[in-house]
Design a protein around this motif. Structure first.
Motif, PDB file in Angstrom:
ATOM      1  N   LEU A  10      -9.308 -10.466   8.705  1.00 42.45           N
ATOM      2  CA  LEU A  10      -8.643  -9.480   7.878  1.00 42.45           C
ATOM      3  C   LEU A  10      -7.283 -10.055   7.485  1.00 42.45           C
ATOM      4  O   LEU A  10      -6.340 -10.039   8.266  1.00 42.45           O
ATOM      5  CB  LEU A  10      -8.476  -8.185   8.682  1.00 42.45           C
ATOM      6  N   ASN A  11      -7.212 -10.603   6.274  1.00 42.66           N
ATOM      7  CA  ASN A  11      -5.983 -11.216   5.769  1.00 42.66           C
ATOM      8  C   ASN A  11      -5.521 -10.466   4.529  1.00 42.66           C
ATOM      9  O   ASN A  11      -6.337 -10.103   3.677  1.00 42.66           O
ATOM     10  CB  ASN A  11      -6.213 -12.687   5.422  1.00 42.66           C
ATOM     11  N   PHE A  12      -4.224 -10.256   4.407  1.00 36.06           N
ATOM     12  CA  PHE A  12      -3.739  -9.479   3.261  1.00 36.06           C
ATOM     13  C   PHE A  12      -2.375  -9.965   2.790  1.00 36.06           C
ATOM     14  O   PHE A  12      -1.517  -9.191   2.372  1.00 36.06           O
ATOM     15  CB  PHE A  12      -3.693  -7.981   3.601  1.00 36.06           C
ATOM     16  N   ASN A  40      -1.784  -4.010  -4.789  1.00 36.09           N
ATOM     17  CA  ASN A  40      -2.780  -2.935  -4.830  1.00 36.09           C
ATOM     18  C   ASN A  40      -3.379  -2.667  -3.456  1.00 36.09           C
ATOM     19  O   ASN A  40      -4.571  -2.383  -3.323  1.00 36.09           O
ATOM     20  CB  ASN A  40      -3.888  -3.302  -5.810  1.00 36.09           C
ATOM     21  N   ILE A  41      -2.552  -2.762  -2.397  1.00 40.55           N
ATOM     22  CA  ILE A  41      -3.081  -2.656  -1.046  1.00 40.55           C
ATOM     23  C   ILE A  41      -3.698  -1.292  -0.769  1.00 40.55           C
ATOM     24  O   ILE A  41      -4.732  -1.190  -0.090  1.00 40.55           O
ATOM     25  CB  ILE A  41      -1.995  -2.985   0.007  1.00 40.55           C
ATOM     26  N   THR A  87       3.956 -11.043  -5.782  1.00 37.16           N
ATOM     27  CA  THR A  87       2.847 -10.132  -5.508  1.00 37.16           C
ATOM     28  C   THR A  87       1.574 -10.666  -6.160  1.00 37.16           C
ATOM     29  O   THR A  87       1.634 -11.498  -7.071  1.00 37.16           O
ATOM     30  CB  THR A  87       3.125  -8.715  -6.039  1.00 37.16           C
ATOM     31  N   TYR A  88       0.453 -10.181  -5.683  1.00 39.41           N
ATOM     32  CA  TYR A  88      -0.834 -10.560  -6.257  1.00 39.41           C
ATOM     33  C   TYR A  88      -1.802  -9.406  -6.064  1.00 39.41           C
ATOM     34  O   TYR A  88      -1.535  -8.465  -5.310  1.00 39.41           O
ATOM     35  CB  TYR A  88      -1.379 -11.832  -5.598  1.00 39.41           C
ATOM     36  N   ARG A  89      -2.928  -9.477  -6.739  1.00 42.28           N
ATOM     37  CA  ARG A  89      -3.960  -8.449  -6.582  1.00 42.28           C
ATOM     38  C   ARG A  89      -5.007  -8.966  -5.591  1.00 42.28           C
ATOM     39  O   ARG A  89      -5.547 -10.049  -5.754  1.00 42.28           O
ATOM     40  CB  ARG A  89      -4.611  -8.112  -7.922  1.00 42.28           C
ATOM     41  N   ALA A 143      -2.739 -16.567  -6.632  1.00 38.35           N
ATOM     42  CA  ALA A 143      -1.435 -15.932  -6.505  1.00 38.35           C
ATOM     43  C   ALA A 143      -0.391 -16.451  -7.486  1.00 38.35           C
ATOM     44  O   ALA A 143       0.426 -15.685  -7.984  1.00 38.35           O
ATOM     45  CB  ALA A 143      -0.915 -16.089  -5.072  1.00 38.35           C
ATOM     46  N   GLY A 144      -0.366 -17.760  -7.746  1.00 43.39           N
ATOM     47  CA  GLY A 144       0.625 -18.284  -8.677  1.00 43.39           C
ATOM     48  C   GLY A 144       1.235 -19.588  -8.208  1.00 43.39           C
ATOM     49  O   GLY A 144       0.947 -20.085  -7.123  1.00 43.39           O
TER      50      GLY A 144
END
Length: 344
Positions: free
Chosen positions: A92-94, A136-137, A61-63, A119-120
């Motif tokens: 619009l990318n998520f 945090n979507i 996951t990422y913010r 992201a990592g």
């Protein structure tokens, strides 16, 4: 001489081949350096070579930073883009990564350049074997001022498929917020899961166009170059169903591959796809040959187990694309290799 008559020697362009070899050499050097770094850190090298087994995918996951809508070059040249009519200059990318794992995709090189900080380290794995979703979507949806893009077309999505199983519930929340506030959407997908949201899209027909990409109807070739994607027949059915519901729907015939052992005649791909879509005539038709982007050529050569020769294939295939469409009473637009160069 037709495209079906060409052999790889005749298609060879010395300048393009020199550039291609230089790009591959650079890619191999970078890859070797990364592998050496992995060895030094005692990580599993196997994770850095693609495996179609979904159990090999590393999830994280990422913010994500609002707003969810960001500028994009996938638009008209007149609007400052690359000549692909996929939005009014917004995307619009998520997610980071895409589990479809298409070997021709260019996004991996972007993620490896910018995604580690965002992201990592999982981003350093093979394309298709890392996938991050936003933690945090809900906050990002709430903090996006959707009204700012009222009446403006936004592409969803340019760096991943919005209808991956892991994303579909999030996507439904996003499109609800966007469409209720007047945002227009160009929905690009390879997943039949998009049909689960046809109820929402049907309420906003003037704001939506559904778009599916199909490169070949050859299932063996499809499985090699897009190993986790629904079969080409299922994707054609998405367009058919959307049209039946009165939605605007189109197709990108791409990437059309040069002659290869598993499918020697590229024109067969175009002919078969065009024949199928002529039954319901999509609202828009785009075409594109395989283009060199990042490490995608090398990834494809590994998957296909043979070298790829592009040469003047792009120009030859453009002519075949238009003549085939004309044969079935349709027109489309071909996206050429070079930025801004395309024809009606």
């Amino acid at each position: 001489m037709t495209i079906t008559d060409m052999n790889k020697t005749e298609m060879m362009d010395p300048v393009k081949e020199k550039n291609r070899m230089a790009a591959l050499k650079a890619w191999e050097t970078i890859r070797r350096q990364k592998i050496e770094k992995i060895k030094a850190e005692y990580e599993s090298i196997d994770d850095y070579f693609f495996d179609p087994d979904m159990r090999k995918v590393a999830f994280g996951t990422y913010r994500i930073n609002p707003p969810l809508i960001k500028p994009s070059k996938l638009t008209w040249v007149e609007k400052g883009g690359v000549g692909k009519e996929l939005s009014d200059g917004w995307s619009l990318n998520f997610a980071v990564g895409c589990t479809h794992a298409c070997r021709f995709c260019y996004v991996d090189s972007i993620n490896k350049r910018y995604g580690v900080k965002r992201a990592g380290n999982l981003v350093n794995r093979a394309w298709g074997n890392y996938f991050y979703t936003p933690e945090n979507i809900n906050e990002a949806i709430e903090k996006t001022n959707w009204k700012k893009w009222e009446g403006i077309e936004v592409m969803m999505s340019s760096t991943h498929d919005a209808y991956l199983p892991q994303l579909a519930p999030i996507t439904r929340r996003i499109i609800t917020a966007a469409l209720e506030n007047g945002v227009k959407l160009c929905v690009q997908t390879r997943s039949p899961l998009v049909k689960k949201d046809f109820d929402i899209y049907s309420k906003y027909k003037d704001q939506v166009r559904i778009q599916v990409s199909v490169a070949t109807m050859n299932r063996d070739l499809s499985r090699l170059m897009e190993p986790r994607v629904a079969g080409p027949e299922a994707r054609i059915e998405i367009i058919r169903e959307a049209k039946r519901l009165g939605l605007k729907a189109g197709i990108i015939i791409a990437p059309v591959m040069p002659p290869i052992k598993i499918r020697p005649f590229p024109s067969n791909d175009v002919e078969e796809i065009v024949r199928l879509i002529s039954e319901f005539k999509p609202d828009f038709i785009y075409g594109e040959s395989l283009h060199t982007r990042g490490s995608n050529i090398k990834e494809l050569e590994i998957a296909l187990q043979e070298p790829l020769v592009l040469g003047n294939f792009d120009e030859a295939m453009e002519k075949r694309f238009h003549s085939t469409l004309l044969k079935y009473g349709m027109k489309g637009r071909w996206w050429r290799e070079h930025k801004g160069a395309f024809t009606k």
